[in-house]
Structure formats: C-alpha cells, structure tokens
Design a protein around this motif. Structure first.
Motif, PDB file in Angstrom:
ATOM      1  N   VAL A 416       0.863  -1.176   0.000  1.00  0.00           N
ATOM      2  CA  VAL A 416       0.000   0.000   0.000  1.00  0.00           C
ATOM      3  C   VAL A 416       0.899   1.225   0.000  1.00  0.00           C
ATOM      4  O   VAL A 416       1.653   1.452   0.956  1.00  0.00           O
ATOM      5  CB  VAL A 416      -0.930   0.008   1.235  1.00  0.00           C
ATOM      6  N   GLN A 417       0.871   1.995  -1.075  1.00  0.00           N
ATOM      7  CA  GLN A 417       1.730   3.155  -1.213  1.00  0.00           C
ATOM      8  C   GLN A 417       1.111   4.347  -0.490  1.00  0.00           C
ATOM      9  O   GLN A 417       0.012   4.785  -0.827  1.00  0.00           O
ATOM     10  CB  GLN A 417       1.936   3.484  -2.703  1.00  0.00           C
ATOM     11  N   GLY A 418       1.813   4.848   0.522  1.00  0.00           N
ATOM     12  CA  GLY A 418       1.389   6.055   1.203  1.00  0.00           C
ATOM     13  C   GLY A 418       0.211   5.888   2.128  1.00  0.00           C
ATOM     14  O   GLY A 418      -0.369   6.886   2.568  1.00  0.00           O
ATOM     15  N   GLY A 419      -0.236   4.694   2.407  1.00  0.00           N
ATOM     16  CA  GLY A 419      -1.378   4.488   3.269  1.00  0.00           C
ATOM     17  C   GLY A 419      -0.972   3.952   4.631  1.00  0.00           C
ATOM     18  O   GLY A 419      -0.047   3.152   4.734  1.00  0.00           O
ATOM     19  N   GLU A 420      -1.664   4.430   5.690  1.00  0.00           N
ATOM     20  CA  GLU A 420      -1.423   3.939   7.043  1.00  0.00           C
ATOM     21  C   GLU A 420      -2.521   2.961   7.427  1.00  0.00           C
ATOM     22  O   GLU A 420      -3.689   3.182   7.098  1.00  0.00           O
ATOM     23  CB  GLU A 420      -1.386   5.105   8.030  1.00  0.00           C
ATOM     24  N   ARG A 421      -2.120   1.889   8.132  1.00  0.00           N
ATOM     25  CA  ARG A 421      -3.083   0.886   8.550  1.00  0.00           C
ATOM     26  C   ARG A 421      -3.058   0.773  10.075  1.00  0.00           C
ATOM     27  O   ARG A 421      -1.994   0.805  10.701  1.00  0.00           O
ATOM     28  CB  ARG A 421      -2.741  -0.476   7.929  1.00  0.00           C
ATOM     29  N   PRO A 422      -4.234   0.617  10.703  1.00  0.00           N
ATOM     30  CA  PRO A 422      -4.278   0.537  12.171  1.00  0.00           C
ATOM     31  C   PRO A 422      -3.858  -0.835  12.667  1.00  0.00           C
ATOM     32  O   PRO A 422      -3.797  -1.823  11.919  1.00  0.00           O
ATOM     33  CB  PRO A 422      -5.754   0.806  12.479  1.00  0.00           C
ATOM     34  N   CYS A 423      -3.570  -0.907  13.978  1.00  0.00           N
ATOM     35  CA  CYS A 423      -3.192  -2.173  14.600  1.00  0.00           C
ATOM     36  C   CYS A 423      -4.396  -3.074  14.839  1.00  0.00           C
ATOM     37  O   CYS A 423      -4.261  -4.303  14.830  1.00  0.00           O
ATOM     38  CB  CYS A 423      -2.480  -1.921  15.928  1.00  0.00           C
ATOM     39  N   TRP A 424      -5.577  -2.484  15.080  1.00  0.00           N
ATOM     40  CA  TRP A 424      -6.778  -3.265  15.369  1.00  0.00           C
ATOM     41  C   TRP A 424      -7.879  -2.891  14.389  1.00  0.00           C
ATOM     42  O   TRP A 424      -8.182  -1.712  14.184  1.00  0.00           O
ATOM     43  CB  TRP A 424      -7.274  -3.012  16.792  1.00  0.00           C
ATOM     44  N   LEU A 425      -8.486  -3.905  13.788  1.00  0.00           N
ATOM     45  CA  LEU A 425      -9.659  -3.724  12.944  1.00  0.00           C
ATOM     46  C   LEU A 425     -10.881  -4.265  13.665  1.00  0.00           C
ATOM     47  O   LEU A 425     -10.814  -5.345  14.275  1.00  0.00           O
ATOM     48  CB  LEU A 425      -9.495  -4.461  11.612  1.00  0.00           C
ATOM     49  N   LEU A 426     -11.963  -3.546  13.603  1.00  0.00           N
ATOM     50  CA  LEU A 426     -13.217  -4.032  14.176  1.00  0.00           C
ATOM     51  C   LEU A 426     -13.743  -5.198  13.338  1.00  0.00           C
ATOM     52  O   LEU A 426     -13.578  -5.216  12.100  1.00  0.00           O
ATOM     53  CB  LEU A 426     -14.258  -2.919  14.226  1.00  0.00           C
ATOM     54  N   LYS A 486     -23.754   4.369   0.440  1.00  0.00           N
ATOM     55  CA  LYS A 486     -24.784   4.584   1.453  1.00  0.00           C
ATOM     56  C   LYS A 486     -24.836   6.054   1.851  1.00  0.00           C
ATOM     57  O   LYS A 486     -24.762   6.421   3.026  1.00  0.00           O
ATOM     58  CB  LYS A 486     -24.514   3.718   2.681  1.00  0.00           C
ATOM     59  N   LYS A 487     -24.870   6.893   0.874  1.00  0.00           N
ATOM     60  CA  LYS A 487     -25.051   8.337   1.087  1.00  0.00           C
ATOM     61  C   LYS A 487     -23.980   8.926   1.992  1.00  0.00           C
ATOM     62  O   LYS A 487     -24.233   9.728   2.882  1.00  0.00           O
ATOM     63  CB  LYS A 487     -26.436   8.623   1.667  1.00  0.00           C
ATOM     64  N   LEU A 488     -22.742   8.451   1.793  1.00  0.00           N
ATOM     65  CA  LEU A 488     -21.563   8.974   2.503  1.00  0.00           C
ATOM     66  C   LEU A 488     -21.696   8.882   4.010  1.00  0.00           C
ATOM     67  O   LEU A 488     -21.268   9.782   4.760  1.00  0.00           O
ATOM     68  CB  LEU A 488     -21.299  10.427   2.084  1.00  0.00           C
ATOM     69  N   ARG A 489     -22.268   7.820   4.509  1.00  0.00           N
ATOM     70  CA  ARG A 489     -22.345   7.607   5.954  1.00  0.00           C
ATOM     71  C   ARG A 489     -20.953   7.262   6.490  1.00  0.00           C
ATOM     72  O   ARG A 489     -20.140   6.623   5.841  1.00  0.00           O
ATOM     73  CB  ARG A 489     -23.320   6.483   6.272  1.00  0.00           C
ATOM     74  N   TRP A 490     -20.725   7.684   7.769  1.00  0.00           N
ATOM     75  CA  TRP A 490     -19.432   7.457   8.407  1.00  0.00           C
ATOM     76  C   TRP A 490     -19.455   6.134   9.178  1.00  0.00           C
ATOM     77  O   TRP A 490     -20.424   5.807   9.840  1.00  0.00           O
ATOM     78  CB  TRP A 490     -19.103   8.580   9.375  1.00  0.00           C
ATOM     79  N   PHE A 491     -18.311   5.420   9.110  1.00  0.00           N
ATOM     80  CA  PHE A 491     -18.132   4.167   9.835  1.00  0.00           C
ATOM     81  C   PHE A 491     -16.745   4.144  10.465  1.00  0.00           C
ATOM     82  O   PHE A 491     -15.759   4.640   9.882  1.00  0.00           O
ATOM     83  CB  PHE A 491     -18.283   2.958   8.918  1.00  0.00           C
ATOM     84  N   LEU A 492     -16.672   3.581  11.678  1.00  0.00           N
ATOM     85  CA  LEU A 492     -15.393   3.351  12.352  1.00  0.00           C
ATOM     86  C   LEU A 492     -14.937   1.934  12.023  1.00  0.00           C
ATOM     87  O   LEU A 492     -15.656   0.963  12.285  1.00  0.00           O
ATOM     88  CB  LEU A 492     -15.534   3.535  13.853  1.00  0.00           C
ATOM     89  N   HIS A 493     -13.706   1.809  11.484  1.00  0.00           N
ATOM     90  CA  HIS A 493     -13.228   0.504  11.049  1.00  0.00           C
ATOM     91  C   HIS A 493     -11.987   0.021  11.803  1.00  0.00           C
ATOM     92  O   HIS A 493     -11.706  -1.168  11.837  1.00  0.00           O
ATOM     93  CB  HIS A 493     -12.925   0.522   9.539  1.00  0.00           C
ATOM     94  N   GLY A 494     -11.191   0.924  12.383  1.00  0.00           N
ATOM     95  CA  GLY A 494      -9.982   0.487  13.074  1.00  0.00           C
ATOM     96  C   GLY A 494      -9.483   1.519  14.059  1.00  0.00           C
ATOM     97  O   GLY A 494      -9.912   2.682  14.040  1.00  0.00           O
ATOM     98  N   VAL A 495      -8.606   1.052  14.961  1.00  0.00           N
ATOM     99  CA  VAL A 495      -8.021   1.911  16.011  1.00  0.00           C
ATOM    100  C   VAL A 495      -6.507   1.750  15.943  1.00  0.00           C
ATOM    101  O   VAL A 495      -5.999   0.634  15.891  1.00  0.00           O
ATOM    102  CB  VAL A 495      -8.551   1.533  17.396  1.00  0.00           C
ATOM    103  N   PHE A 496      -5.807   2.900  15.976  1.00  0.00           N
ATOM    104  CA  PHE A 496      -4.339   2.873  15.969  1.00  0.00           C
ATOM    105  C   PHE A 496      -3.824   2.691  17.388  1.00  0.00           C
ATOM    106  O   PHE A 496      -4.423   3.161  18.357  1.00  0.00           O
ATOM    107  CB  PHE A 496      -3.793   4.160  15.363  1.00  0.00           C
ATOM    108  N   GLY A 497      -2.669   2.036  17.512  1.00  0.00           N
ATOM    109  CA  GLY A 497      -2.058   1.810  18.828  1.00  0.00           C
ATOM    110  C   GLY A 497      -1.362   3.056  19.356  1.00  0.00           C
ATOM    111  O   GLY A 497      -1.024   3.964  18.640  1.00  0.00           O
TER     112      GLY A 497
END
Length: 497
Positions: A416-426, A486-497
């Motif tokens: 993944v170029q230039g992307g950050e990924r969290p430690c925990w995914l829901l 879905k009409k640009l609804r917000w979702f939480l997908h992960g948390v960074f350590g």
C-alpha cells in the motif's frame, strides 16, 4: 595456542549391544576369549583373555556378548558424525579416540566449559561411555583421555564410567607438561615394545623419558617414539586427516530387543537426531522436513513401517529442539506392534545462514526462538487447532487480513503506497453519528489525513469507500471511512495503537 578435546570411547560394542552394562556382569567375547568386561564381572574374577568356560565358572550370571567389528565401527562413525556439530576439525586416532580441535568453536558455544558439557550431553544421548580430556596439544589430550587416573582406577580390560577431573583439563602448556611427566612411559604406544628395557634403566614415566639423551634414545628405540613424545609436549606440529560428513544422510539403528513404549523410542531416536545434526553442521545446512520410520516384524507377520513425520516451520539443526518436537509427536502415537529397527529420513534441507552475533541482542529472543515455541504448540495441539494471520491479495481490509490454519505461510502480498493501517480492525464496521458536520465517537473526531479511496470486490458486492485518519480530543487515532454507496455515511473501522 590451540585447544583440543579428546574423546576416548571405552567400548562401543558393549555400549551398543548391552546398554545396561553398568548394572550387569557384562562380558564381550572375541573368538571364545574375553575381550573386555564390566566392573561387576571384574569383581568376580573375570579377566581379558579368559575362555568362556572360565567366565561361566566364576560368574554364572554374566551376560556374554559376541564382539562384532561392524557394530564397533558403526558406533565410532555415529560418534564422529554427531561430534561434527562442534568443529569441522575432527580426527580419529588410536584406541577408539576422537580428537577435536575446538579452538575456533569456543566463542560460538560460550567457552570451553559450556562446549565440554555439550559434548558430554551428545555422548550421553548416543548412549556411549567415554573418557574425555582437554589439553593444549592433541597428543597431550589423547594421553590424558586414554590413561586412567587415580580418581578413575580401571585395570586393563575393565570398563568404568569416568567423570571429568581437574587432572584431565590442562589448557596451559606448563600445566600440561607437569601432568604428562607423571604418566607412565608405556602410555605412548610407540614406547610399549621397549617397556622391559625402560623398566631396567628405571625410566618409568614420561618425565624420565624426556630426560634421556635423544641421540641414544633414538638408537635404542625408534624415531616414532621421539616424534610422539614431541607431539604430546607441543614441540612438533601435528598433522591429521579430518573426518568429513558423507554426501547423503543414512541413519538406521537395528535394535537388540523389541521396543514397545514410546519412551524407549524417544531414547533410541535421540541417537539418530544427534547424528543428523552433526551431518547438517558438516554441510552447513538445516532441516525443515524429515520422517522417523518405526520398523516392525518381518517375514510372515510382516507389518509396514510406522512413519512419523516431523516438520519445522523454520530451518533448524538444534538437537534439543528436534528432540522436543519428536517427544510431542510421540505423545499422540500408539504403537500397534513392537519396534525392531528405526530409520531417519531427511526430506527437505536448505542452506543455513551464519548465526548473527549482534552487539545488542533482542531480550525477547530471536525470531527462530519464537518460531520453535510455535512448532511445539503445533505438535501438541495439531495444525487445525492453531490459527495464524495470513494475507490475501485484496484491497478490502476485512478481506486482506484473515485467519488460516498454522503452517508454512503462503502469502500473496500487496503493498500500500502512502497508506497507514491501524493495529486493530473491528470485526464489523461501527456506524458513527454526525454532529456539526463531524463524525462523533464520544467526542468530535478531527480529520488528519485522507481520503484514501478503495474500490474493489465487484464480483461479490461492490465496495466503494473513502478512508480517513481521524483523532479525538484525547489524542487517540481512528481509521474511518465514508461509504459512497450509502449516502456517505461514516463508519469506524480500526483503532491505531
């Protein structure tokens, strides 16, 4: 100055054919004559050269074993192959003695004391009784190992278990000279033909032999005697023909008695593992897959061998780890028939990189150490009960990170170029409320980076998301996305350590 370890095998035939000779009156016969006997047989009056009738008269309970030159040589080869773990400079000398030049191996094994204990453990694993010595010369180590000391009285032909004493450890030349001077002159094989003449002139020790005029001693004895004497005292170079590991490993042991328990299988298989590790070290390789074949009855009641597959996730040549792995597999094995022979087959090996010597080692152990723990868990619980994370070539986060049965990783990765990924995914994205045009999760979330658009999965439901990196008032960072379907609804997908 070099460091040598001499390993004098007391009698490989007795160790192989009668492993319990320390508790029995065991006698090895060679053409109806006693070749060697155990201490219990010696106490009853049995002596080398005695006939079988005399042995039966003096010690009726004696266990007679016929000397076998092939078994003797096989035991010597097994010991030599196993000791290649510690140095490539290994030579076979007279009187069933192996000489190891361990000068270059001291730092690798943590010093001479640890290395000596490792060698003793290897010999114990091979079920071979030996008398060992350490000296600054090969000839000196050979003499200290082959000549019994006061602490280990062993008359000629009587086998005794000899522990290491301070008299067998002479790392400095001046201490070696003083120790060798006290040994009998006939300790040198080249001096034995002249033993009567030396006794007549009162020359009973090596120290007295050194004091004789060299020119006269050479005329009355031989040049080989002076060469052996000089080599033992470090006055002349010593040249040996080093033992090399064979190109292919063939490990097989024919059992004297049938085995019906897995504990006995582990003890015998340990001898094969020690030989395997020596062979691997000799070729600078490590094993990942092998199999132990347990052979059963032959003839009319023949049964196919029972295979026991052993696999390591990382290449290894550590006998302790392989033995632990074997024991875990044996816990789940039920022998259907007695075992009469064992064979060890190597299926996959690969070159092993040198052991790194880091200035600041990781306190948690190396990755190989952690992987060995996983190998033991897999052997104990089974591969289907242990899961490991595995990557898949999919841009959707919930599909790219999945759990699979533990084993060799087959990762089809993507970067993944230039992307950050969290430690925990829901496990399932959490819908978020929106207040004052901001996503809300306990407190307002401030967008730091984004968007990162991910569009994938057209074959099983189109995924169209814009991911953002957000932070709350406490400084905790979250991974959010807007679902464009879905009409640009917000979702939480992960948390960074």
């Amino acid at each position: 100055m070099r460091t040598w370890i001499a390993v004098h095998l007391l009698h490989p035939t007795l160790d192989t054919l009668c492993p319990d000779w320390r508790r029995l009156a065991a006698v090895v016969m060679d053409h109806d004559l006693v070749r060697v006997c155990s201490p219990l047989a010696w106490e009853t009056g049995v002596r080398p050269g005695m006939r079988a009738g005399g042995v039966n008269a003096l010690c009726p309970q004696a266990v007679l074993t016929q000397y076998d030159e092939h078994i003797h040589q096989s035991a010597m080869q097994a010991a030599a192959l196993a000791l290649l773990q510690y140095t490539p400079e290994l030579a076979l000398d007279e009187q069933d003695t192996l000489l190891l030049d361990v000068t270059g191996s001291l730092s690798l094994f943590g010093g001479i004391r640890r290395l000596y204990r490792r060698i003793q453990g290897t010999l114990q694993g091979l079920c071979l009784s030996a008398r060992c010595a350490i000296a600054a010369t090969a000839g000196g180590a050979w003499l200290l190992a082959t000549v019994p000391t006061v602490a280990c009285v062993a008359p000629s032909g009587a086998i005794t278990a000899c522990a290491h004493t301070r008299g067998r450890r002479c790392l400095k030349l001046h201490s070696l000279f003083g120790r060798l001077d006290t040994l009998p002159a006939n300790a040198l094989p080249a001096a034995r033909p002249y033993e009567a003449w030396l006794d007549n002139i009162g020359c009973g020790t090596l120290g007295a032999l050194r004091q004789l005029p060299r020119a006269g001693l050479q005329r009355r004895t031989s040049k080989q005697l002076l060469q052996a004497l000089d080599a033992a005292y470090g006055k002349t170079p010593e040249i040996f023909e080093w033992i090399t590991a064979p190109l292919q490993f063939h490990g097989r042991i024919e059992l004297v008695e049938r085995i019906e328990s897995t504990e006995a299988v582990a003890r015998v298989a340990g001898r094969l593992l020690e030989q395997l590790c020596g062979w691997l070290t000799g070729h600078q390789q490590a094993v990942t897959q092998m199999a132990l074949l347990l052979e059963h009855e032959r003839g009319r009641h023949a049964r196919p061998p029972t295979p026991l597959a052993l696999a390591a996730s990382t290449p290894t040549r550590d006998p302790a780890h392989l033995m632990r792995l074997l024991q875990e597999h044996l816990h789940h094995l039920k022998l259907e028939a007695p075992v009469i022979a064992m064979a060890l087959e190597v299926h996959r090996v690969q070159d092993l990189a040198p052991v790194p010597d880091d200035l600041f080692p990781d306190p948690g152990g190396t990755p190989q150490d952690r992987q060995r723990v996983i190998d033991i868990i897999l052997a104990r619980l089974g591969h289907d009960r242990v899961l490991q994370p595995q990557l898949h070539a999919d841009h959707r986060p919930e599909m790219a990170n999945q759990w699979a049965a533990a084993g060799p990783s087959r990762i089809v990765g993507h970067t993944v170029q230039g992307g950050e990924r969290p430690c925990w995914l829901l496990e399932k994205p959490l819908p978020l409320a929106v207040r004052r045009n901001r996503p809300w999760y306990g407190t307002p979330l401030h967008i730091l980076h984004g968007p990162e658009r991910i569009e994938d999965g057209w074959w099983d439901g189109w995924t169209q998301r814009d991911y953002f990196l957000a932070e709350d008032e406490a400084g905790i960072r979250y991974w959010l996305f807007q679902d464009r379907r879905k009409k640009l609804r917000w979702f939480l997908h992960g948390v960074f350590g």
